[in-house]
Design a protein around this motif. Structure first.
Motif, PDB file in Angstrom:
ATOM      1  N   THR A  35      17.592  -7.279  18.155  1.00  0.00           N
ATOM      2  CA  THR A  35      18.628  -7.887  17.331  1.00  0.00           C
ATOM      3  C   THR A  35      19.902  -7.107  17.590  1.00  0.00           C
ATOM      4  OG1 THR A  35      17.869  -6.544  15.481  1.00  0.00           O
ATOM      5  CG2 THR A  35      17.287  -8.861  15.428  1.00  0.00           C
ATOM      6  N   VAL A  36      21.022  -7.774  17.444  1.00  0.00           N
ATOM      7  CA  VAL A  36      22.295  -7.161  17.771  1.00  0.00           C
ATOM      8  C   VAL A  36      23.186  -7.204  16.543  1.00  0.00           C
ATOM      9  CG1 VAL A  36      24.244  -7.223  19.356  1.00  0.00           C
ATOM     10  CG2 VAL A  36      22.040  -8.131  20.089  1.00  0.00           C
ATOM     11  N   ASN A  37      23.803  -6.072  16.203  1.00  0.00           N
ATOM     12  CA  ASN A  37      24.787  -6.056  15.125  1.00  0.00           C
ATOM     13  C   ASN A  37      26.162  -6.316  15.716  1.00  0.00           C
ATOM     14  OD1 ASN A  37      23.052  -5.606  13.081  1.00  0.00           O
ATOM     15  ND2 ASN A  37      23.675  -3.516  12.630  1.00  0.00           N
ATOM     16  N   GLY A  38      26.828  -7.314  15.205  1.00  0.00           N
ATOM     17  CA  GLY A  38      28.174  -7.618  15.683  1.00  0.00           C
ATOM     18  C   GLY A  38      28.137  -8.506  16.916  1.00  0.00           C
ATOM     19  N   SER A  39      29.305  -9.074  17.239  1.00  0.00           N
ATOM     20  CA  SER A  39      29.347  -9.981  18.380  1.00  0.00           C
ATOM     21  C   SER A  39      30.236  -9.442  19.492  1.00  0.00           C
ATOM     22  CB  SER A  39      29.847 -11.354  17.915  1.00  0.00           C
ATOM     23  OG  SER A  39      31.083 -11.198  17.262  1.00  0.00           O
TER      24      SER A  39
ATOM     25  N   ILE B 176       8.030  -7.816  -0.134  1.00  0.00           N
ATOM     26  CA  ILE B 176       8.534  -6.534   0.362  1.00  0.00           C
ATOM     27  C   ILE B 176       9.270  -6.836   1.667  1.00  0.00           C
ATOM     28  CG2 ILE B 176       7.922  -4.150   0.972  1.00  0.00           C
ATOM     29  CD1 ILE B 176       6.651  -4.802  -1.650  1.00  0.00           C
ATOM     30  N   LEU B 177      10.580  -6.599   1.667  1.00  0.00           N
ATOM     31  CA  LEU B 177      11.357  -6.858   2.887  1.00  0.00           C
ATOM     32  C   LEU B 177      11.112  -5.720   3.882  1.00  0.00           C
ATOM     33  CD1 LEU B 177      13.539  -8.555   4.366  1.00  0.00           C
ATOM     34  CD2 LEU B 177      15.258  -7.141   3.236  1.00  0.00           C
ATOM     35  N   CYS B 178      10.680  -6.085   5.073  1.00  0.00           N
ATOM     36  CA  CYS B 178      10.351  -5.086   6.101  1.00  0.00           C
ATOM     37  C   CYS B 178      11.051  -5.408   7.414  1.00  0.00           C
ATOM     38  CB  CYS B 178       8.845  -5.044   6.332  1.00  0.00           C
ATOM     39  SG  CYS B 178       7.941  -4.369   4.947  1.00  0.00           S
ATOM     40  N   PRO B 179      12.380  -5.262   7.478  1.00  0.00           N
ATOM     41  CA  PRO B 179      13.076  -5.589   8.728  1.00  0.00           C
ATOM     42  C   PRO B 179      12.621  -4.696   9.872  1.00  0.00           C
ATOM     43  CG  PRO B 179      14.526  -4.388   7.234  1.00  0.00           C
ATOM     44  CD  PRO B 179      13.265  -4.691   6.466  1.00  0.00           C
ATOM     45  N   GLY B 180      12.724  -5.207  11.093  1.00  0.00           N
ATOM     46  CA  GLY B 180      12.335  -4.423  12.267  1.00  0.00           C
ATOM     47  C   GLY B 180      11.836  -5.344  13.363  1.00  0.00           C
ATOM     48  N   HIS B 181      10.615  -5.851  13.190  1.00  0.00           N
ATOM     49  CA  HIS B 181      10.104  -6.840  14.150  1.00  0.00           C
ATOM     50  C   HIS B 181      11.017  -8.068  14.121  1.00  0.00           C
ATOM     51  CE1 HIS B 181       7.288  -9.389  16.300  1.00  0.00           C
ATOM     52  NE2 HIS B 181       7.323 -10.246  15.302  1.00  0.00           N
ATOM     53  N   SER B 182      11.517  -8.356  12.949  1.00  0.00           N
ATOM     54  CA  SER B 182      12.461  -9.450  12.728  1.00  0.00           C
ATOM     55  C   SER B 182      13.302  -9.043  11.505  1.00  0.00           C
ATOM     56  CB  SER B 182      11.642 -10.713  12.462  1.00  0.00           C
ATOM     57  OG  SER B 182      12.454 -11.839  12.436  1.00  0.00           O
ATOM     58  N   PRO B 183      14.607  -9.431  11.458  1.00  0.00           N
ATOM     59  CA  PRO B 183      15.475  -8.860  10.413  1.00  0.00           C
ATOM     60  C   PRO B 183      15.106  -9.254   8.973  1.00  0.00           C
ATOM     61  CG  PRO B 183      16.758 -10.060  12.060  1.00  0.00           C
ATOM     62  CD  PRO B 183      15.327 -10.265  12.405  1.00  0.00           C
ATOM     63  N   GLY B 184      14.488 -10.407   8.801  1.00  0.00           N
ATOM     64  CA  GLY B 184      14.155 -10.845   7.440  1.00  0.00           C
ATOM     65  C   GLY B 184      12.654 -10.945   7.230  1.00  0.00           C
ATOM     66  N   MET B 185      11.903 -10.080   7.896  1.00  0.00           N
ATOM     67  CA  MET B 185      10.438 -10.096   7.784  1.00  0.00           C
ATOM     68  C   MET B 185      10.003  -9.775   6.360  1.00  0.00           C
ATOM     69  SD  MET B 185       7.207  -9.769   8.899  1.00  0.00           S
ATOM     70  CE  MET B 185       7.253  -9.588  10.668  1.00  0.00           C
ATOM     71  N   LEU B 186       9.182 -10.662   5.807  1.00  0.00           N
ATOM     72  CA  LEU B 186       8.657 -10.420   4.459  1.00  0.00           C
ATOM     73  C   LEU B 186       7.163 -10.139   4.513  1.00  0.00           C
ATOM     74  CD1 LEU B 186      10.340 -13.230   2.309  1.00  0.00           C
ATOM     75  CD2 LEU B 186      10.895 -10.797   2.309  1.00  0.00           C
ATOM     76  N   CYS B 187       6.764  -9.075   3.813  1.00  0.00           N
ATOM     77  CA  CYS B 187       5.350  -8.857   3.558  1.00  0.00           C
ATOM     78  C   CYS B 187       5.111  -9.259   2.110  1.00  0.00           C
ATOM     79  CB  CYS B 187       4.986  -7.389   3.750  1.00  0.00           C
ATOM     80  SG  CYS B 187       5.148  -6.828   5.462  1.00  0.00           S
ATOM     81  N   PHE B 188       3.888  -9.648   1.795  1.00  0.00           N
ATOM     82  CA  PHE B 188       3.571 -10.064   0.423  1.00  0.00           C
ATOM     83  C   PHE B 188       2.519  -9.138  -0.152  1.00  0.00           C
ATOM     84  CE2 PHE B 188       4.669 -14.037   2.780  1.00  0.00           C
ATOM     85  CZ  PHE B 188       5.913 -14.217   2.194  1.00  0.00           C
ATOM     86  N   TYR B 189       2.820  -8.561  -1.304  1.00  0.00           N
ATOM     87  CA  TYR B 189       1.960  -7.535  -1.908  1.00  0.00           C
ATOM     88  C   TYR B 189       1.295  -8.065  -3.171  1.00  0.00           C
ATOM     89  CZ  TYR B 189       0.666  -2.905  -3.758  1.00  0.00           C
ATOM     90  OH  TYR B 189      -0.017  -1.821  -4.240  1.00  0.00           O
ATOM     91  N   TRP B 190      -0.014  -7.845  -3.227  1.00  0.00           N
ATOM     92  CA  TRP B 190      -0.788  -8.245  -4.407  1.00  0.00           C
ATOM     93  C   TRP B 190      -1.263  -6.953  -5.069  1.00  0.00           C
ATOM     94  CZ3 TRP B 190      -5.949 -11.491  -3.947  1.00  0.00           C
ATOM     95  CH2 TRP B 190      -6.421 -11.765  -5.228  1.00  0.00           C
ATOM     96  N   PRO B 191      -0.522  -6.476  -6.092  1.00  0.00           N
ATOM     97  CA  PRO B 191      -0.757  -5.136  -6.632  1.00  0.00           C
ATOM     98  C   PRO B 191      -2.167  -4.913  -7.194  1.00  0.00           C
ATOM     99  CG  PRO B 191       1.276  -6.072  -7.514  1.00  0.00           C
ATOM    100  CD  PRO B 191       0.591  -7.153  -6.763  1.00  0.00           C
ATOM    101  N   GLU B 192      -2.719  -5.866  -7.961  1.00  0.00           N
ATOM    102  CA  GLU B 192      -4.041  -5.624  -8.581  1.00  0.00           C
ATOM    103  C   GLU B 192      -5.114  -5.328  -7.540  1.00  0.00           C
ATOM    104  OE1 GLU B 192      -2.836  -9.250 -10.400  1.00  0.00           O
ATOM    105  OE2 GLU B 192      -1.466  -7.578 -10.143  1.00  0.00           O
ATOM    106  N   LYS B 193      -5.051  -6.041  -6.426  1.00  0.00           N
ATOM    107  CA  LYS B 193      -6.078  -5.844  -5.392  1.00  0.00           C
ATOM    108  C   LYS B 193      -5.615  -4.884  -4.303  1.00  0.00           C
ATOM    109  CE  LYS B 193      -9.003  -9.197  -6.780  1.00  0.00           C
ATOM    110  NZ  LYS B 193     -10.382  -9.010  -7.136  1.00  0.00           N
ATOM    111  N   LYS B 194      -4.370  -4.444  -4.390  1.00  0.00           N
ATOM    112  CA  LYS B 194      -3.791  -3.535  -3.376  1.00  0.00           C
ATOM    113  C   LYS B 194      -3.872  -4.135  -1.970  1.00  0.00           C
ATOM    114  CE  LYS B 194      -5.023   0.439  -6.145  1.00  0.00           C
ATOM    115  NZ  LYS B 194      -5.840   1.627  -6.257  1.00  0.00           N
TER     116      LYS B 194
END
Ligand SMILES: [Zn+2]
Ligand SMILES: [Zn+2]
Length: 322
Positions: free
Chosen positions: A200-204, A163-181
Motif C-alpha cells: 500500500t502506498v501513502n500519498g500519490s 479488531i482493526l488489524c491493518p497490514g495485509h490490507s489497510p482495513g483488515m478486520l478480525c472478529f473477536y468473540w470474548p466469551e469463547k476467546k
C-alpha cells in the motif's frame, strides 16, 4: 468440505484458483445467521457453499448477514451475488470498501509504483493484466454497511467485537468473540504461511511511503496482548498455539530483515532486485507480492536510519547508511 468447528460455527472450505487452493468461510447459526467472508465469485465456489450449507440442513436463504474481513477477491468476490439472492446486508471496513470500488482505476498508479520499484516493464504489464483479468471473479460492492475498530457485532446469544488489524490490507478486520476467546482472523494470521503485507502506498506523489509491514507488525502486537485460545483463519487450519504462531511470524520477519540487509551489503539495489534475491524465479503475480515484502522491510530500515533511498532514472535505489 464443511465441519462444525464449535457448536453452531461451521467452517466451509471453498475453492479458489490461486496457489492456496481454498479459503474458509464461517457460517454462524445464531440470529442473525451470519457468514464470515463470502468466497470468490466462481460457479465452483458458489456450488460448494450451497452444498456445504445444505448438507447441514441450511440453505443460501439461511444467510442473514455477511461480514467481510477485507477487500481481496477471494473474501468479498461473491458477497454481492449472495446478498442479492435473499437480501443479506454486507458489512465491511470503509477503507476496504473504498479500495474495492477503485481497484480498476488504481491499476495505473500501481503500475507506476512497480516500475519505480525497479520491476521490468514486461513483467509489470503481465502482473497488471493478471490483476485486471482476476476482477471478473468479484463483483464490486454497492450497498454495504461500515464496521470500524471496536464496533460490536450483535447476535441473539452473543456479542463480537471488531479488531482493526491493518497490514495485509489497510482495513483488515478480525472478529473477536470474548466469551469463547475466539478470533476470526481473515488473512491477518494463518497457520502455515506468513501473510504478505500487500503493497500500500501513502500519498500519490514522491517520496512514497509504504506502511504495510510496519502496520502489520503493530497489528500483530495488538493481537499478542489479547486473551485468545483459538484462531479461525480464512485459509488453512485453525490455530490453538496463538502466542507460538505470533512469535514464529515475528522471527520470520526478523530473519527476512537480515536477508534484506545482506542483499544491500552487496551494493545499492531496487526493491525488485531485493525481491529477486529473496524469492528467485517468482511468477509475475508473485513479483507484486515480493516487492511488497521488500519495500515493507526497506521502509522500516529507512525509518530507523539504516538505509537511504535515492532516485535514479525513475527508479528508487536503496543503500546502506544515511
Ligand atoms: Zn487477503
Ligand atoms: Zn485470502
Amino acid at each position: 468440505m464443511i465441519h462444525e468447528v464449535l457448536d453452531k460455527i461451521y467452517k466451509i472450505e471453498l475453492p479458489i484458483p490461486f496457489p492456496l487452493k481454498t479459503m474458509n468461510v464461517y457460517f454462524i447459526d445464531d440470529s442473525p445467521r451470519t457468514l464470515v467472508d463470502a468466497g470468490i465469485k466462481t460457479e465452483a465456489s458458489f456450488e460448494t457453499l450451497k452444498k456445504g450449507l445444505e448438507t447441514n440442513g441450511y440453505g443460501l436463504n439461511s444467510i442473514e448477514r455477511i461480514l467481510i474481513t477485507h477487500g481481496h477477491i477471494d473474501h468479498y468476490g461473491q458477497a454481492k451475488r449472495l446478498s442479492s439472492l435473499f437480501g443479506a446486508p454486507i458489512y465491511v471496513h470503509p477503507k476496504e470498501y473504498g479500495r474495492i470500488r477503485s481497484i480498476i482505476h488504481s491499476l495505473g498508479f500501481i503500475k507506476s509504483i512497480l516500475l519505480r520499484n525497479g520491476a521490468p516493464e514486461a513483467l509489470v504489464n503481465e502482473a497488471i493484466r493478471y490483476m485486471e483479468s482476476a476482477q471478473i471473479m468479484a463483483d464490486p460492492l454497492d450497498e454495504a454497511f461500515f464496521l470500524n475498530d471496536g464496533d460490536s457485532i450483535l447476535f441473539k446469544s452473543m456479542a463480537w467485537k471488531t479488531i482493526l488489524c491493518p497490514g495485509h490490507s489497510p482495513g483488515m478486520l478480525c472478529f473477536y468473540w470474548p466469551e469463547k476467546k475466539i478470533l476470526f482472523t481473515g488473512d491477518h494470521l494463518l497457520k502455515e504461511i506468513t501473510p504478505n503485507p500487500v503493497l500500500t502506498v501513502n500519498g500519490s506523489k514522491p517520496p512514497f511511503r509504504y506502511p504495510s509491514l510496519k502496520e502489520y507488525l503493530t497489528s500483530l502486537e495488538k493481537i499478542e496482548k489479547m486473551d485468545i485460545s483459538l484462531l479461525l483463519p480464512a485459509h488453512g487450519e485453525e490455530v490453538y498455539d496463538v502466542k507460538g504462531l505470533i512469535q514464529k511470524i515475528f522471527s520470520h520477519h526478523k530473519e527476512r530483515m537480515d536477508r534484506v540487509l545482506f542483499s544491500l551489503s552487496q551494493g545499492e539495489r531496487t526493491p525488485f532486485e531485493i525481491a529477486m534475491d529473496l524469492f528467485p524465479g517468482v511468477s509475475p503475480f508473485e513479483v507484486f507480492l515480493g516487492i511488497s515484502e521488500a519495500v515493507g522491510h526497506l521502509e522500516i530500515l529507512r525509518e530507523k536510519g539504516k538505509v537511504r533511498v535515492r532516485e535514479k532514472e525513475g527508479k528508487d535505489y536503496y543503500g546502506l547508511g544515511v
